[in-house]
Design a protein around this motif. Sequence first.
Motif, PDB file in Angstrom:
ATOM      1  N   GLY A   1      -7.904   7.375  -0.393  1.00 13.55           N
ATOM      2  CA  GLY A   1      -7.165   6.156  -0.068  1.00 13.55           C
ATOM      3  C   GLY A   1      -6.520   6.236   1.301  1.00 13.55           C
ATOM      4  O   GLY A   1      -6.514   5.264   2.058  1.00 13.55           O
ATOM      5  N   ASP A   2      -5.970   7.400   1.627  1.00  8.46           N
ATOM      6  CA  ASP A   2      -5.367   7.588   2.942  1.00  8.46           C
ATOM      7  C   ASP A   2      -6.413   7.451   4.041  1.00  8.46           C
ATOM      8  O   ASP A   2      -6.171   6.836   5.078  1.00  8.46           O
ATOM      9  CB  ASP A   2      -4.694   8.960   3.041  1.00  8.46           C
ATOM     10  CG  ASP A   2      -3.617   9.157   1.998  1.00  8.46           C
ATOM     11  OD1 ASP A   2      -2.895   8.186   1.709  1.00  8.46           O
ATOM     12  OD2 ASP A   2      -3.498  10.283   1.474  1.00  8.46           O
TER      13      ASP A   2
ATOM     14  N   PRO B   1       2.477  11.779  -0.305  1.00 10.17           N
ATOM     15  CA  PRO B   1       1.779  10.485  -0.207  1.00 10.17           C
ATOM     16  C   PRO B   1       1.705  10.050   1.270  1.00 10.17           C
ATOM     17  O   PRO B   1       2.569   9.342   1.771  1.00 10.17           O
ATOM     18  CB  PRO B   1       2.644   9.553  -1.055  1.00 10.17           C
ATOM     19  CG  PRO B   1       4.005  10.167  -1.040  1.00 10.17           C
ATOM     20  CD  PRO B   1       3.813  11.638  -0.884  1.00 10.17           C
ATOM     21  N   TYR B   2       0.666  10.514   1.955  1.00 12.24           N
ATOM     22  CA  TYR B   2       0.543  10.279   3.394  1.00 12.24           C
ATOM     23  C   TYR B   2       0.454   8.798   3.745  1.00 12.24           C
ATOM     24  O   TYR B   2       0.802   8.407   4.844  1.00 12.24           O
ATOM     25  CB  TYR B   2      -0.683  11.008   3.958  1.00 12.24           C
ATOM     26  CG  TYR B   2      -0.543  12.500   3.955  1.00 12.24           C
ATOM     27  CD1 TYR B   2       0.374  13.131   4.779  1.00 12.24           C
ATOM     28  CD2 TYR B   2      -1.322  13.278   3.112  1.00 12.24           C
ATOM     29  CE1 TYR B   2       0.510  14.503   4.772  1.00 12.24           C
ATOM     30  CE2 TYR B   2      -1.189  14.651   3.093  1.00 12.24           C
ATOM     31  CZ  TYR B   2      -0.282  15.263   3.924  1.00 12.24           C
ATOM     32  OH  TYR B   2      -0.137  16.613   3.907  1.00 12.24           O
ATOM     33  N   GLY B   3      -0.002   7.984   2.811  1.00  9.32           N
ATOM     34  CA  GLY B   3      -0.092   6.547   3.077  1.00  9.32           C
ATOM     35  C   GLY B   3       1.259   5.957   3.437  1.00  9.32           C
ATOM     36  O   GLY B   3       1.356   5.066   4.279  1.00  9.32           O
TER      37      GLY B   3
ATOM     38  N   THR C   1       1.955   6.255  -7.183  1.00 11.46           N
ATOM     39  CA  THR C   1       0.800   6.749  -7.941  1.00 11.46           C
ATOM     40  C   THR C   1      -0.111   7.696  -7.171  1.00 11.46           C
ATOM     41  O   THR C   1      -1.093   8.161  -7.735  1.00 11.46           O
ATOM     42  CB  THR C   1      -0.067   5.559  -8.409  1.00 11.46           C
ATOM     43  OG1 THR C   1      -0.610   4.896  -7.269  1.00 11.46           O
ATOM     44  CG2 THR C   1       0.729   4.584  -9.259  1.00 11.46           C
ATOM     45  N   TRP C   2       0.156   7.959  -5.913  1.00 12.88           N
ATOM     46  CA  TRP C   2      -0.726   8.735  -5.050  1.00 12.88           C
ATOM     47  C   TRP C   2      -2.097   8.086  -4.912  1.00 12.88           C
ATOM     48  O   TRP C   2      -3.088   8.750  -4.673  1.00 12.88           O
ATOM     49  CB  TRP C   2      -0.906  10.171  -5.548  1.00 12.88           C
ATOM     50  CG  TRP C   2       0.215  11.087  -5.250  1.00 12.88           C
ATOM     51  CD1 TRP C   2       0.717  11.398  -4.027  1.00 12.88           C
ATOM     52  CD2 TRP C   2       0.971  11.839  -6.191  1.00 12.88           C
ATOM     53  NE1 TRP C   2       1.752  12.289  -4.154  1.00 12.88           N
ATOM     54  CE2 TRP C   2       1.925  12.578  -5.482  1.00 12.88           C
ATOM     55  CE3 TRP C   2       0.926  11.959  -7.567  1.00 12.88           C
ATOM     56  CZ2 TRP C   2       2.819  13.421  -6.086  1.00 12.88           C
ATOM     57  CZ3 TRP C   2       1.826  12.798  -8.172  1.00 12.88           C
ATOM     58  CH2 TRP C   2       2.759  13.525  -7.445  1.00 12.88           C
ATOM     59  N   LYS C   3      -2.162   6.793  -5.055  1.00 11.70           N
ATOM     60  CA  LYS C   3      -3.426   6.058  -4.905  1.00 11.70           C
ATOM     61  C   LYS C   3      -3.187   4.793  -4.089  1.00 11.70           C
ATOM     62  O   LYS C   3      -2.140   4.160  -4.201  1.00 11.70           O
ATOM     63  CB  LYS C   3      -3.994   5.679  -6.268  1.00 11.70           C
ATOM     64  CG  LYS C   3      -4.433   6.852  -7.096  1.00 11.70           C
ATOM     65  CD  LYS C   3      -5.128   6.388  -8.346  1.00 11.70           C
ATOM     66  CE  LYS C   3      -5.500   7.482  -9.293  1.00 11.70           C
ATOM     67  NZ  LYS C   3      -5.889   8.742  -8.790  1.00 11.70           N
ATOM     68  N   ILE C   4      -4.186   4.439  -3.278  1.00  5.97           N
ATOM     69  CA  ILE C   4      -4.162   3.189  -2.526  1.00  5.97           C
ATOM     70  C   ILE C   4      -5.384   2.399  -2.984  1.00  5.97           C
ATOM     71  O   ILE C   4      -6.518   2.824  -2.743  1.00  5.97           O
ATOM     72  CB  ILE C   4      -4.207   3.441  -1.008  1.00  5.97           C
ATOM     73  CG1 ILE C   4      -2.993   4.262  -0.581  1.00  5.97           C
ATOM     74  CG2 ILE C   4      -4.263   2.123  -0.242  1.00  5.97           C
ATOM     75  CD1 ILE C   4      -3.051   4.773   0.836  1.00  5.97           C
TER      76      ILE C   4
ATOM     77  N   ALA D   1       0.840  -1.202   0.000  1.00  9.49           N
ATOM     78  CA  ALA D   1       0.000   0.000   0.000  1.00  9.49           C
ATOM     79  C   ALA D   1       0.875   1.252   0.000  1.00  9.49           C
ATOM     80  O   ALA D   1       0.601   2.219  -0.725  1.00  9.49           O
ATOM     81  CB  ALA D   1      -0.931  -0.003   1.214  1.00  9.49           C
TER      82      ALA D   1
ATOM     83  N   THR E   1       2.487   1.640  -3.539  1.00  7.88           N
ATOM     84  CA  THR E   1       1.568   2.141  -4.566  1.00  7.88           C
ATOM     85  C   THR E   1       1.218   3.601  -4.314  1.00  7.88           C
ATOM     86  O   THR E   1       1.054   4.367  -5.268  1.00  7.88           O
ATOM     87  CB  THR E   1       0.284   1.294  -4.656  1.00  7.88           C
ATOM     88  OG1 THR E   1      -0.371   1.276  -3.392  1.00  7.88           O
ATOM     89  CG2 THR E   1       0.577  -0.109  -5.116  1.00  7.88           C
ATOM     90  N   ASP E   2       1.110   3.995  -3.054  1.00 11.06           N
ATOM     91  CA  ASP E   2       0.830   5.397  -2.763  1.00 11.06           C
ATOM     92  C   ASP E   2       2.019   6.266  -3.168  1.00 11.06           C
ATOM     93  O   ASP E   2       1.841   7.359  -3.710  1.00 11.06           O
ATOM     94  CB  ASP E   2       0.508   5.576  -1.280  1.00 11.06           C
ATOM     95  CG  ASP E   2      -0.098   6.934  -0.978  1.00 11.06           C
ATOM     96  OD1 ASP E   2      -0.805   7.478  -1.847  1.00 11.06           O
ATOM     97  OD2 ASP E   2       0.130   7.457   0.130  1.00 11.06           O
TER      98      ASP E   2
END
Length: 171
Positions: free
Chosen positions: A91-92, A153-155, A26-29, A19, A22-23
């Motif tokens: 996502g985050d 990307p906080y994730g 791509t800035w997505k989870i 996770a 990917t964050d």
Amino acid sequence: MSQMAVFINSLSVLLFLYAAWTDFRTWKIPNTIVLALVTLYALRAVAVMLGSEDVGAALFASSGIGGDVGAGLLMFMLGVVLWVFRLFGAGDAKLFLPIGLFVGWHGMLPFSFLLLVIGIMTLLILRLPVPLRVAHLAFFMRIEEIRASRKIPYGVLMVFAALLTLALQLR
């Protein structure tokens, strides 16, 4: 802890790292990662209940499944509020649920502290220039892209704080 719980925890660490990756990229989870982590927690909860002599304590104690679910829901609600105010991505916000489940009620304070420290360190590191000899590498090019976009990307930060919290709980 049973062998099944150890296996589930190991698999969850790999999913958390995926996770974060990917964050970062791509800035997505993906929702599938979040759903897989919640499913793994549910399987771990079943394994804990089956291995427990006192099912009531395993379910309703603040250090048991009840505390974990409470932490997960509280952190998810915090994530949704941050998302509504456009401070977080969706996502985050969703990733806060499985993080809360795995760190539990008693892990929320260490997680929060570690998240704060890692966040401050990240902001300081992003201010440092990238050395020219490594600026062409994909990782550092991505760092430059993050720096230029001002989107963090906080994730990634959340996952590392969660994994450090889980490591502290093993002691």
